[in-house]
Write a protein that holds these residues in place. Structure first.
Motif, short mmCIF file in Angstrom:
data_model
loop_
_atom_site.label_atom_id
_atom_site.label_comp_id
_atom_site.label_asym_id
_atom_site.label_seq_id
_atom_site.Cartn_x
_atom_site.Cartn_y
_atom_site.Cartn_z
N GLY A 62 20.81 102.68 74.30
CA GLY A 62 21.12 101.35 74.64
C GLY A 62 20.59 100.78 75.83
N SER A 63 20.12 101.48 76.72
CA SER A 63 19.65 100.87 78.05
C SER A 63 18.94 102.19 78.43
CB SER A 63 20.54 100.17 78.99
OG SER A 63 21.68 101.56 79.46
N ARG A 117 12.36 97.26 73.52
CA ARG A 117 13.24 96.91 72.65
C ARG A 117 12.54 96.86 71.24
NH1 ARG A 117 17.09 92.98 71.79
NH2 ARG A 117 16.18 91.74 73.41
N TYR A 171 7.61 93.86 69.34
CA TYR A 171 8.92 94.00 70.12
C TYR A 171 9.72 93.02 70.29
CZ TYR A 171 6.33 98.59 70.63
OH TYR A 171 5.82 99.68 70.35
N ASP A 172 11.08 93.39 70.48
CA ASP A 172 12.04 92.17 70.92
C ASP A 172 11.97 91.97 72.34
OD1 ASP A 172 12.85 92.08 68.10
OD2 ASP A 172 14.04 93.78 68.63
N ASP A 173 11.65 92.86 73.10
CA ASP A 173 11.56 92.67 74.62
C ASP A 173 10.73 93.99 75.34
OD1 ASP A 173 12.17 91.75 77.07
OD2 ASP A 173 13.98 93.04 77.43
N ASP A 209 14.47 96.69 67.21
CA ASP A 209 15.52 96.84 66.29
C ASP A 209 16.81 97.27 67.16
OD1 ASP A 209 13.83 96.20 64.18
OD2 ASP A 209 13.27 98.35 63.73
N ARG A 210 17.01 96.62 68.04
CA ARG A 210 18.30 96.93 69.03
C ARG A 210 18.39 98.15 69.47
NH1 ARG A 210 23.01 93.86 65.21
NH2 ARG A 210 22.08 91.89 65.15
N LYS A 211 17.44 99.11 69.49
CA LYS A 211 17.22 100.29 70.13
C LYS A 211 16.04 100.18 71.29
CE LYS A 211 20.42 102.43 68.17
NZ LYS A 211 21.67 102.81 68.80
#
Length: 576
Positions: A190-191, A169, A155-157, A171-173
């Protein structure tokens, strides 16, 4: 006789048998108690061994830094964990702490044993799921205390919500997973905010906002533009202002309910107060006119007739300042049909605590009517100083906390003072000039001019302590300047009469230096000649007056010493 004796012997024998049996029983119980006590001693001995062991949780140790490295010491400052780490967290759950070594993070115990190897790029403390959020190869995941991967490093976050669910988060989703990496909300948004008690979350999709539940079912259509909230990783405020087709409304974020329809041109939340509602009553605009919204009931409290509605009235939310037809006044929020006369030409908000109340709440409002000034109390909405003055200086004389003591006023080109606590006139507006020095502190004296003569009033008593008989006074050392700040004024006042100068001791109001000198400067620094009152000039001699009021002439060398300290203010025959 013999029968009686045999009977006595039998009774004695029975008693003896009972005593022996009782004694044996007590001995057995005693032996058991001894055995129990021995067991307790053995247990206590093992416990002491543990408590004396450096790894025991009963031993208190303290984080300490030395040469930019961190370690732990005991209460005697004895090193328990050496100073070897770049960063260390506190020992919390499981008596474990995260530590950084050579830019990598791991977990240690109180024995300085490595529990989780130093391989991670970042690491948080144990969360409410008893897991560690960590970063590996630029991706985030979760591990347990045994370094077992619970949520993979993909995960990115990651952000853990209060209910234990995890905002992730990928892949930007953004979606939501549980602590077992099971997808709760798919990765499509997006959030996503935290879920409320009623189980709804505020989400964005393609720059539009709405609400979903934990089954990803839409509760409120995702059609709105967000107006007043920009932190979407945590719990939103109760009320969210939203925009739809150019119009504004309000949504209750706890229930995902529209409580103010999106039909208004503006909802003024007062951003200087943050995103939460600033007061019970706020302004709302419809077709270019303002009304008042009661945030407690979320009802529109007034008709849309005002040019402006102001936020000055937090101290008294029921007294609301408005502008109508270019005039100013108050309306009563409790009884909207009860209108205070809206007829003032001009207003000015005044906050006396400059450090913490720069945006309100305000205590008084300076108003203007037909070219004259007065003051309205925010607490009551009433006029406390009538609109008869040419000038009013609110905040002119304040104490160190910013609270005013006296309000300078001007009437028919004459000056006076009003005491703010009572709004009584304490110095009538009859003086040609009024000097009170610093605006950041209450001066001890107010200096006055009347009919070209000067004097002084002590502010504490409002009594005249220097009579109005002098042609000039030099009060600058007493009200602040380059040498004396406002909180440490000189106690000496230079006065002039018939072109000669003397000195008054303001503590006694007595003339202590006779009026015989050509010039006197009491603004003298204390670096040298610290017991002197000031510089003086008489018969072309330059010197100082000491605290015994004697004049001593200074040599050129002594004058140069003062010059070196930027102070005699006597250069080339002139005082400065």
């Amino acid at each position: 006789m013999k029968d009686k004796l045999d009977k006595k012997r039998l009774i004695f024998l029975i008693i003896l048998i009972i005593l022996i049996a009782t004694s044996c029983s007590k001995k057995n119980n005693f032996d058991k108690e001894i055995a129990k006590l021995s067991d307790k001693k053995a247990t206590a001995k093992n416990s002491d061994d543990l408590s004396n062991d450096k790894g025991s949780r009963t031993r208190r140790i303290y984080l300490k830094e030395e040469n930019n490295k961190y370690g732990f010491v005991d209460k005697h400052d004895q090193i328990v964990i050496p100073f070897m780490y770049d960063n260390v967290g506190s020992f919390g759950k499981y008596a474990l702490a995260r530590a950084q070594l050579y830019d990598k993070w791991g977990i240690i115990n109180k024995k300085n044993e490595t529990i989780i190897p130093f391989i991670y790029e970042a690491m948080d403390d144990f969360d409410k799921n008893n897991l560690l959020k960590a970063k590996l190869n630029s991706k985030w995941g979760f591990i347990d205390k045994n370094n077992q991967i619970v949520v993979p490093f993909i995960y990115d976050d990651l952000y853990v919500f209060e209910d234990g669910l995890i905002r992730a988060r990928l892949d930007r989703k953004i979606g939501v997973i549980d602590k077992n990496n099971q997808i709760v909300i798919p990765f499509m948004y997006g959030s996503i905010s935290q879920f409320s008690v009623s189980g709804v979350a505020y989400v964005s999709l393609d720059d539009k906002y709405g609400f979903i539940d934990k089954n990803n079912e839409i509760v409120l259509p995702i059609i709105y533009k967000d107006n007043n909230w920009n932190n979407r990783t945590c719990k939103p405020p109760k009320y969210i202002s939203v925009k739809l087709e150019g119009k504004y409304g309000v949504i209750d974020s706890e229930t995902a309910t529209v409580i103010i329809p999106t039909i208004y041109d503006e909802i003024n939340w007062g951003n200087e107060f943050g995103y939460e509602l600033p007061a019970r009553y706020i302004s709302i605009n419809l077709d270019g006119k303002y009304g008042i919204l009661d945030t407690k009931t979320m009802n529109i409290a007034t008709p849309f007739i005002y040019d402006e509605v102001y936020y000055c009235c937090n101290d008294n939310p029921d007294a609301i300042l408005v502008k109508l037809n270019d005039k100013y006044g108050f309306v009563d929020a409790k009884e909207m049909s009860k209108f205070t006369s809206i007829h003032y030409d001009e207003i000015s908000f005044v906050s006396w605590d400059y450090s913490s109340k720069a945006y309100g709440p305000f205590e008084f409002i300076l108003i203007k009517l037909d070219g004259k000034y007065g003051v309205i109390s925010v607490a009551t909405g009433e006029l406390v100083i009538p609109t008869i003055y040419d000038e009013i200086v609110l905040g002119g004389m304040v104490d160190t906390e910013g609270t005013p003591w006296y309000i300078p006023i001007k009437l028919d080109n004459r000056y006076g003072l009003i005491k703010s606590a009572t709004m009584d006139i304490v110095i009538p507006p009859i003086y040609d000039e009024l000097f009170y020095g610093c605006e950041t502190n209450i001066p001890e004296y107010v200096f006055l001019k009347l009919d070209d003569k000067y004097g002084a009033i002590k502010t504490k008593t409002m009594k005249l302590v220097v009579p109005l008989i002098y042609d000039n006074i030099d009060f600058s050392p007493m009200i602040g300047g380059f040498t004396y700040p406002c909180y440490a004024p000189s106690k000496y006042l230079a006065v002039q009469s018939e072109n000669k100068w003397g000195v008054i001791d303001m503590d006694t109001s007595k003339l202590v230096v006779p009026i015989i000198y050509d010039e006197i400067d009491c603004d003298i620094p204390n670096w040298n000649y610290q017991y002197n009152i000031g510089f003086a000039k008489i018969d072309n001699k330059i010197g100082v007056i000491d605290d015994n009021y004697h004049f001593s002439e200074l040599s050129e060398e002594e004058l140069s010493v003062y010059n070196d300290y930027n102070a005699p203010r006597y250069i080339d025959g002139e005082f400065y």
